[in-house]
Design an enzyme around this catalytic site. Structure first.
Site, short mmCIF file in Angstrom:
data_model
loop_
_atom_site.label_atom_id
_atom_site.label_comp_id
_atom_site.label_asym_id
_atom_site.label_seq_id
_atom_site.Cartn_x
_atom_site.Cartn_y
_atom_site.Cartn_z
N HIS A 17 -26.43 71.37 27.58
CA HIS A 17 -27.49 71.25 28.59
C HIS A 17 -28.02 69.83 28.65
CE1 HIS A 17 -28.38 75.73 27.69
NE2 HIS A 17 -27.83 75.68 28.88
N LYS A 41 -35.81 89.56 32.53
CA LYS A 41 -34.68 89.24 31.65
C LYS A 41 -35.14 89.29 30.20
CE LYS A 41 -31.72 87.75 34.87
NZ LYS A 41 -30.31 87.70 34.97
N ARG A 90 -18.44 74.26 32.46
CA ARG A 90 -17.62 74.18 31.25
C ARG A 90 -16.16 74.44 31.55
NH1 ARG A 90 -21.50 78.35 28.41
NH2 ARG A 90 -21.03 79.14 30.46
N SER A 127 -25.49 79.04 25.39
CA SER A 127 -26.65 79.56 24.67
C SER A 127 -26.33 80.91 24.05
CB SER A 127 -27.85 79.69 25.60
OG SER A 127 -28.29 78.43 26.02
#
Length: 161
Positions: A17, A41, A90, A127
């Site tokens: 990040h 969430k 990614r 993460s």
């Protein structure tokens, strides 16, 4: 002023990040790291904790600030007068996931999405993977900043206890 927004949940913030934020800061006059605060969430860290970790880990980056947001990212971009959303990729899976969102955002507003490829050393870091490895006792040094690693290990210990 050309302002960009780097949105995410950052639960927790990783070196991947931070690499994207730092590179975006070289491309734009200002970067706003936008922390999603969707309360529906299930996150490991609260929005306030995630914002604090990002403020600490981006303090040395000029022209970068951190803010929380709820709702549509394009609405947040309008609030802060951003011209672009910056997303790190990614690999191909990220692109396939992010492209429809970028197209929808383009449909809703004039904000452009800029994709930055992840640095080779960070391409496997997420993460979710960091949390899973740390929860199983693996060493996540080098994947997250040290203060974040310490908070992560403390939080995981609290959850186990």
């Amino acid at each position: 002023m050309r302002r960009a927004v780097c949105p995410g949940s950052f639960d927790p913030v990783t070196h991947g990040h931070l690499d994207v934020v730092a590179r975006a800061a070289r491309l734009f006059d200002e970067v706003v790291v936008a922390v999603g605060v969707n309360m529906s969430k299930n996150r490991l860290f609260t929005p306030e904790e995630r914002i604090a970790m990002l403020e600490e880990t981006t303090a040395d980056l000029p022209h970068v600030r951190v803010a929380g947001f709820e709702g549509l990212i394009v609405d947040f971009c309008a609030e802060v007068d951003a011209v672009a959303i910056v997303k790190g990729l990614r690999g191909a899976g990220d692109y396939e996931y992010e492209l429809p969102m970028a197209q929808m955002n383009s449909h809703l507003t004039s904000v452009e999405t800029v994709f930055l490829p992840g640095a080779v050393g960070n391409a496997f870091v997420s993460s979710s993977l960091v949390k899973e490895v740390a929860a199983l006792g693996g060493d996540v040094r080098g994947l997250v900043p040290e203060p974040v690693r310490e908070r992560l290990l403390t939080r995981l210990a609290e959850r186990r206890g």
